[in-house]
Design a protein around this motif. Sequence first.
Motif, PDB file in Angstrom:
ATOM      1  N   VAL A  44       0.832  -1.201   0.000  1.00  0.00           N
ATOM      2  CA  VAL A  44       0.000   0.000   0.000  1.00  0.00           C
ATOM      3  C   VAL A  44       0.871   1.258   0.000  1.00  0.00           C
ATOM      4  N   ALA A  45       1.928   1.248   0.779  1.00  0.00           N
ATOM      5  CA  ALA A  45       2.812   2.417   0.840  1.00  0.00           C
ATOM      6  C   ALA A  45       3.554   2.630  -0.476  1.00  0.00           C
ATOM      7  N   ALA A  46       3.802   1.538  -1.209  1.00  0.00           N
ATOM      8  CA  ALA A  46       4.553   1.645  -2.461  1.00  0.00           C
ATOM      9  C   ALA A  46       3.693   2.160  -3.610  1.00  0.00           C
ATOM     10  N   ARG A  47       2.385   2.062  -3.474  1.00  0.00           N
ATOM     11  CA  ARG A  47       1.510   2.511  -4.557  1.00  0.00           C
ATOM     12  C   ARG A  47       1.384   4.032  -4.517  1.00  0.00           C
ATOM     13  N   THR A  48       1.621   4.668  -5.629  1.00  0.00           N
ATOM     14  CA  THR A  48       1.547   6.131  -5.697  1.00  0.00           C
ATOM     15  C   THR A  48       0.458   6.623  -6.632  1.00  0.00           C
ATOM     16  N   THR A  49      -0.176   5.721  -7.387  1.00  0.00           N
ATOM     17  CA  THR A  49      -1.170   6.165  -8.367  1.00  0.00           C
ATOM     18  C   THR A  49      -2.453   5.347  -8.269  1.00  0.00           C
ATOM     19  N   LEU A  50      -3.558   5.998  -8.614  1.00  0.00           N
ATOM     20  CA  LEU A  50      -4.848   5.344  -8.790  1.00  0.00           C
ATOM     21  C   LEU A  50      -5.384   5.707 -10.169  1.00  0.00           C
TER      22      LEU A  50
END
Length: 449
Positions: free
Chosen positions: A362-368
């Motif tokens: 979750v912390a590594a995800r930067t985009t939606l």
Amino acid sequence: MPKPEGGFDNARWPGLNSAMTLFRRAALFAAALLAAIPLAAAPPNVVMIISDDQHWGDYGFMGHPHIQTPHLDKLAAQSLTFKRGYVPSSLCCPSLASMITGRYPHQHKVTSNDPPAVPGLKGAEFYKSAQFREGRETVNKFMDAQPTMARLLVQHGYLALQTGKWWQGDFTRGGFTHGMTKGGRHGDEGLTIGRKTMQPIYDFIGDAKKQGKPFLVWYAPMMPHDPHTPPERLLAKYKGKTPSEHVAKYWAMVEWFDETCGELLKHLDDQGVADNTIVLYVSDNGWIQNPDAPRYAAKSKQSQYDGGLRSPIMVRWPAQVKPRQSPHLAQSIDFLPTVLKAVGIAAPAGLPGLNLLDDTAVAARTTLYGECFTHNYVDIQNPASSLKWRWIIEGDTKLIVPEKRNQPDDVVELYDLAKDPHEEKNLAGAEPAKVARLTKQLDAWWPGK
């Protein structure tokens, strides 16, 4: 095995005393070994609470100055809570389909609420037409083909109940074993849940307990969705806080919905199942009440803006998850991989979401990413034909790209959500390089063709 006083006579039973001693020692050792091995935990139950048409800020814990939501505030305090949660599409039917399939609308093909419009047919006449029935059946088959959350859990011994909003025909077509909706446009008998009764859920949980089976509950009441008909006691509470009766009714509906959530959560406590029940919360799409009419205002439901797309997301699992607020992004497509991982079921290949309980991921995800479509399909078999906007959020930056085929007069929009949460200042003209870079990322996700 009882032993006579003084033991067995070795003359008649040679070696039996020694054998019995060894047997007893072995039994004691086995008992100690078993005691040291923890029993396998029972599979967790799953309860999905889905608000219907509620703005992301319309909660006490999200800072609303007037609306009171004590039960959802308590749930947020007990949960892993993402204040920056999103749904991929700002329309009921595709949003709900994405929650239960874990896929984007263009992937599961449930992109719109209704089949293509028929010239000359409007309202009830259209809904009763053969074209509507045939179109709805085609869309329902898209759900038949999906490994939904309900279908996967039932395959592993769960019972699954549908209540409230459900668009894809009879509840069984989503993989549920129990349900209220028989095939009406968006819920028929299921729409009484919350507004009139909670008993079907209570009966189902009791039945699951009797059978000794884990369960899934889909609680998606048509609340605070219009018609805004709150109890008079709640309406009176808000009438003095706004000059608009329409706003007061909506605010009262939000608190009424909150009360039903409190009843459901209390029942889990009363039945002794709360500790091993995963509660998931999200709204299907946003709503900004029009103060002058009984409908939504611009930049909310069906729009490309956060007013239609953003929602707090919560995951409560008292036995396993430490309550806290996460600063990271979350999306409703994350529910399926989260539940499957918790239950120990292999996820279908290609799910785009993340396990929300995996802090590192979750912390590594930067985009939606997300997409919004026309209310009625253009071509049921071709998702791109109904596309209106695609959007991407990277950190605090949001890019919106219109599809000229359906939105010929729209322009590309770029916003800094940290400084401009209501998306009022379009920065696209001032930052062309950022627009180009994010558009390239958006095209790599799905080009919309």
